[in-house]
Write an enzyme that holds these catalytic residues in place. Structure first.
Site, PDB file in Angstrom:
ATOM      1  N   ASP A  68       0.813  -1.218   0.000  1.00  0.00           N
ATOM      2  CA  ASP A  68       0.000   0.000   0.000  1.00  0.00           C
ATOM      3  C   ASP A  68       0.847   1.269   0.000  1.00  0.00           C
ATOM      4  OD1 ASP A  68       0.900  -0.494   2.588  1.00  0.00           O
ATOM      5  OD2 ASP A  68      -1.076  -0.941   3.384  1.00  0.00           O
ATOM      6  N   ASP A 136      -7.696  -2.234  14.223  1.00  0.00           N
ATOM      7  CA  ASP A 136      -9.097  -2.416  13.818  1.00  0.00           C
ATOM      8  C   ASP A 136      -9.283  -3.655  12.939  1.00  0.00           C
ATOM      9  OD1 ASP A 136      -7.974  -1.618  11.409  1.00  0.00           O
ATOM     10  OD2 ASP A 136      -9.266   0.130  11.124  1.00  0.00           O
ATOM     11  N   HIS A 138      -7.551  -4.383  10.175  1.00  0.00           N
ATOM     12  CA  HIS A 138      -7.218  -4.243   8.742  1.00  0.00           C
ATOM     13  C   HIS A 138      -5.943  -5.018   8.396  1.00  0.00           C
ATOM     14  CE1 HIS A 138      -4.777  -0.289   9.578  1.00  0.00           C
ATOM     15  NE2 HIS A 138      -3.916  -1.244   9.358  1.00  0.00           N
ATOM     16  N   GLU A 143      -9.787  -1.643   5.247  1.00  0.00           N
ATOM     17  CA  GLU A 143     -10.418  -1.313   6.518  1.00  0.00           C
ATOM     18  C   GLU A 143     -11.716  -2.113   6.696  1.00  0.00           C
ATOM     19  OE1 GLU A 143      -8.759   0.217   8.619  1.00  0.00           O
ATOM     20  OE2 GLU A 143      -8.026   2.196   8.033  1.00  0.00           O
TER      21      GLU A 143
HETATM   22  C1  F6R Z   1       1.403  -1.443   6.071  1.00  0.00           C
HETATM   23  C2  F6R Z   1       0.105  -2.074   6.215  1.00  0.00           C
HETATM   24  C3  F6R Z   1      -0.675  -2.022   7.484  1.00  0.00           C
HETATM   25  C4  F6R Z   1       0.146  -2.312   8.720  1.00  0.00           C
HETATM   26  C5  F6R Z   1      -0.719  -2.237   9.976  1.00  0.00           C
HETATM   27  C6  F6R Z   1       0.095  -2.455  11.241  1.00  0.00           C
HETATM   28  O1  F6R Z   1       1.926  -1.652   4.784  1.00  0.00           O
HETATM   29  O2  F6R Z   1      -0.324  -2.639   5.274  1.00  0.00           O
HETATM   30  O3  F6R Z   1      -1.734  -2.951   7.405  1.00  0.00           O
HETATM   31  O4  F6R Z   1       0.712  -3.595   8.609  1.00  0.00           O
HETATM   32  O5  F6R Z   1      -1.328  -0.987  10.034  1.00  0.00           O
HETATM   33  O6  F6R Z   1       1.027  -1.419  11.362  1.00  0.00           O
HETATM   34  P1  F6R Z   1       2.188  -1.495  12.443  1.00  0.00           P
HETATM   35  O7  F6R Z   1       3.053  -2.636  12.059  1.00  0.00           O
HETATM   36  O8  F6R Z   1       2.911  -0.178  12.321  1.00  0.00           O
HETATM   37  O9  F6R Z   1       1.535  -1.690  13.763  1.00  0.00           O
END
Ligand code: F6R
Length: 244
Positions: A68, A136, A138, A143
């Site tokens: 992403d 959440d 995701h 989301e």
């Molecule tokens: C990032 C992504 C997100 C993160 C998630 C957890 O490329 O796709 O889904 O993996 O938000 O983020 P962290 O690891 O910073 O807690």
């Protein structure tokens, strides 16, 4: 099918995750890697860099596809995922620039850019996809409410995600972009293997939802219950709400 490993420290979690990555890197063909940003995979990327430096593992023939990118940040912005990947991995290994794919968040037609990204991704089979999970539920930036059959698309970020990520933007939620381009859930599910890394108590509910909750778009990660090979690496806090 989930294969779960629980460790005491983030370092141990990262080393354990690297054992799956290593089996792919040392396999019988140059793999296609699906990569994530955020705090969770940084330790894994350090292990990949160490392995490259100590054992000479080469990335010359390896392709990467990132999950992403924020919409509206230029690639050279300090918090773009393009920059994140270069700082935390690509600048330290021998991967040619043309082998790296990160969704484009700063183009004039983001929807067309998503379609082009999906078309390029669809030409390949991802051997292993690295994932973190949002508090959440995701995965990538899919989301809650995002359909299970989604492919690369634009997503409005939830307030919870923007609050979680404000730590990268001087603690100011107003600086966190409101939209992202993200691989879809169906795109992610095509990967042969998945490495999921989660640490900390703020991930415990999401991890329980992913593994033990109903399969529902309210917890996008629950789609992984249908994947044949998901390796889940947790610390005790992230595992604390699992029943077994
Ligand atoms: C990032 C992504 C997100 C993160 C998630 C957890 O490329 O796709 O889904 O993996 O938000 O983020 P962290 O690891 O910073 O807690």
């Amino acid at each position: 099918m989930f294969h779960v490993t629980v460790k005491d420290t983030y370092d141990e979690v990262s080393k354990a995750a690297f054992s799956v990555m290593k089996s792919v890197l040392y396999g019988d063909h140059a793999p296609v890697l699906g990569l994530a940003t955020g705090s969770s995979p940084v330790g894994l990327y350090k292990e990949m860099i160490r392995d490259h430096q100590e054992n000479g593992t080469s990335y010359q023939d390896i392709l990467t596809f990132n999950l992403d990118e924020y919409i509206g940040l230029p690639r050279d912005h300090r918090e773009s995922y393009w920059t994140f990947m270069h700082v935390n991995l690509f600048n330290h290994i021998d991967i040619p620039d043309e082998n790296v794919h990160v969704p484009l968040g700063c183009g004039e037609n983001p929807e067309a850019d998503c379609a082009a990204y999906e078309a390029e991704l669809a030409k390949h089979v991802v051997d292993v996809q690295v994932l973190g999970i949002g508090s959440d539920g995701h995965i990538a930036f899919n989301e809650p409410g995002c359909p299970f059959d989604s492919v690369t698309h634009l997503m409005d970020l939830t307030e919870q995600t923007r609050r979680d990520n404000a730590r990268f933007f001087d603690g100011d939620i107003n600086q966190v972009p409101t939209k992202a381009a993200t691989m879809g859930l169906a795109s992610i599910m095509r990967a042969k293997k998945i490495i999921m890394i989660a640490t900390g108590s703020n991930k415990a509910d999401a991890i329980r939802g992913m593994m033990e909750g109903p399969k529902t778009v309210d917890c996008p990660a629950s789609i992984l219950q249908d994947h044949p090979e998901v390796y889940v690496f947790l610390d005790r806090e992230a595992a604390s709400k699992l029943s077994k």
